[in-house]
Write an enzyme that holds these catalytic residues in place. Structure first.
Site, PDB file in Angstrom:
ATOM      1  N   SER A  74     -56.140  47.604  19.760  1.00 57.35           N
ATOM      2  CA  SER A  74     -55.726  47.658  18.651  1.00 57.35           C
ATOM      3  C   SER A  74     -55.885  48.502  18.080  1.00 57.35           C
ATOM      4  O   SER A  74     -55.355  47.644  16.428  1.00 57.35           O
ATOM      5  CB  SER A  74     -56.586  45.743  17.956  1.00 57.35           C
ATOM      6  OG  SER A  74     -56.003  45.024  19.240  1.00 57.35           O
ATOM      7  N   LYS A  77     -52.806  49.419  14.886  1.00 58.07           N
ATOM      8  CA  LYS A  77     -53.348  48.139  13.618  1.00 58.07           C
ATOM      9  C   LYS A  77     -53.349  49.012  13.092  1.00 58.07           C
ATOM     10  O   LYS A  77     -52.756  48.978  11.207  1.00 58.07           O
ATOM     11  CB  LYS A  77     -53.907  46.921  13.968  1.00 58.07           C
ATOM     12  CG  LYS A  77     -53.222  46.350  15.270  1.00 58.07           C
ATOM     13  CD  LYS A  77     -54.476  45.102  15.255  1.00 58.07           C
ATOM     14  CE  LYS A  77     -53.381  44.019  15.596  1.00 58.07           C
ATOM     15  NZ  LYS A  77     -54.391  43.388  17.024  1.00 58.07           N
ATOM     16  N   SER A 131     -58.366  41.493  13.505  1.00 54.86           N
ATOM     17  CA  SER A 131     -57.222  42.257  14.643  1.00 54.86           C
ATOM     18  C   SER A 131     -56.356  41.222  14.893  1.00 54.86           C
ATOM     19  O   SER A 131     -56.579  40.945  16.386  1.00 54.86           O
ATOM     20  CB  SER A 131     -57.833  43.393  16.215  1.00 54.86           C
ATOM     21  OG  SER A 131     -57.331  44.078  16.548  1.00 54.86           O
TER      22      SER A 131
END
Length: 312
Positions: A74, A77, A131
Site C-alpha cells: 500500500s 498509494k 489505507s
C-alpha cells in the site's frame, strides 16, 4: 557467507594499506560496497530493502538493496494520492462506483459505498490514512476518466489508464525501476518498485502542500453524501502510521508521514518522514516483519538525522 568473508578480507586489506592515497581510495570504496551490500553503518535492520534520503538535498544517507525489485504493497498509494492532487481539485465531487467493491476479501477498506459522493480530498485521506483500497480505486477511476476525457470508460479500462499515469509520474520523479499496474498495491507479480524509487516518489509527493497536510494528521472525518442527496454518516479515518500517534510506543517526535503497507508477498513496509532541527528525512523500509517494521523505521530516521546533521 562467501560474500561476507570476502568483505572482511577487503576491509582487512584496506587497514593494512592505509596511509597511501591508493589505500585511502580503496578503503572508501570498500566501505561503501559493504554498506550497500550488507546494510552497514552498524544498523541491524530486519528489512530486506531500505533507503534513507535527505529530502532537501536528495543526498543518499543509507542504502540496503535499494535498487532491487520489491513489492510496495500500500505504499503504492503515495503515488495514487499525488496524481489525484496534481490532476484534480481537492473540492471536486466524486461519485463512488462499483470499483469500491472488494477485490480481495481481506483488503483494507475505508468503508465507501457505491452511489456516495465525496470530495476528492476526502478520498485522498481515505486512501492514505486507513489505507482504503476502495478509495484508491475510486480515485483511479475518476482521474482516469477525467484524463481521457471519457466518462464512459469502464472500470477495467479506467484502471489501466490510471496505471499509465502512475508509471509516467513515477518516471518523472526519477523512479525508473518501477512498474505499477493498480492504484492500491494489491499484489500482482508485475506491480513492483524499489526502496530508492519509493523514496523519490515520496520526495515528489512531500513537495505538494496538500499531500503533506494529508499524511501528517492522526485522524480525519470525511463527509460523504448519499445517492439521494442527504448527508451520510461521517467516515472517521484513523492514520495507521504509528510514528504519528502520540499514544503509540513508536511515536517519533517530528514525524510527518508517510504511508504503511502490507501484503503476504511484500511483507511489512513503511515509507516515513521526519522534519526536525531544520532537517527533512525520508526513510523507506520494505519487506520487514510486523514486530520490526517500526523499529527499523525509527533506526533509519535517527540515522538519517545524524548523518544530515554531520553533513550540514
Amino acid at each position: 557467507m562467501k560474500r561476507l568473508t570476502f568483505a572482511a578480507l577487503g576491509i582487512a586489506l584496506c587497514i593494512f594499506i592505509t596511509g597511501t592515497s591508493i589505500g585511502n581510495t580503496f578503503a572508501s570504496n570498500a566501505r561503501s560496497w559493504v554498506v550497500r551490500s550488507f546494510g552497514g553503518d552498524g544498523l541491524q535492520l530486519q528489512a530486506g530493502h531500505a533507503f534513507v534520503m535527505d529530502a532537501a538535498t536528495g543526498d543518499v544517507l543509507y542504502a540496503k538493496n535499494d535498487k532491487q525489485r520489491a513489492y510496495p504493497a500500500s505504499t503504492t498509494k503515495i503515488l495514487t494520492a499525488l496524481i489525484a492532487l496534481e490532476m484534480g481539485k481537492p473540492d471536486e465531487l466524486v461519485t463512488v462506483g462499483a470499483e469500491a467493491q472488494p477485490e480481495d476479501p481481506e483488503e483494507s477498506r475505508a468503508g465507501l459505498r457505491a452511489g456516495q459522493k465525496l470530495k476528492l480530498y476526502d478520498l485522498v485521506e481515505a486512501a492514505l490514512l486507513p489505507s482504503g483500497n476502495d478509495a484508491a480505486r475510486t480515485i483511479a477511476v475518476h482521474i482516469a476518466r477525467k484524463s481521457a476525457g471519457n466518462p464512459k470508460l469502464d472500470i477495467a479500462q479506467a484502471q489501466q489508464q490510471f496505471a499509465k499515469l502512475m508509471n509516467k509520474r513515477a518516471k518523472k520523479a526519477g523512479a525508473t525501476r518501477s512498474n505499477f499496474v493498480n492504484p492500491s498495491g494489491l499484489h500482482d507479480p508485475e506491480h513492483y518498485s524499489t526502496a530508492r524509487d519509493l523514496a523519490l516518489i515520496a520526495k515528489a509527493a512531500m513537495e505538494n502542500e496538500r499531500f503533506r497536510q494529508a499524511v501528517q494528521v492522526t485522524g480525519y472525518e470525511a463527509s460523504p453524501v448519499n445517492a439521494g442527496g442527504g448527508a451520510a454518516a461521517k467516515l472517521s479515518l484513523t492514520n495507521t502510521n504509528q510514528l504519528l500517534q502520540p499514544g503509540s510506543a513508536y511515536y517519533f517526535k517530528g514525524a510527518t508521514g508517510i504511508k504503511t503497507g502490507f501484503t503476504d508477498q511484500a511483507g511489512y513496509c513503511l515509507v516515513s518522514s521526519v522534519a526536525r532541527d531544520g532537517k527533512r528525512i525520508i526513510a523507506v523500509v520494505l519487506r520487514s516483519t510486523s514486530k520490526d517494521v517500526y523499529p527499523d523505521a525509527v533506526m533509519l530516521l535517527e540515522h538519517g538525522l545524524d548523518k544530515a546533521a554531520t553533513a550540514g
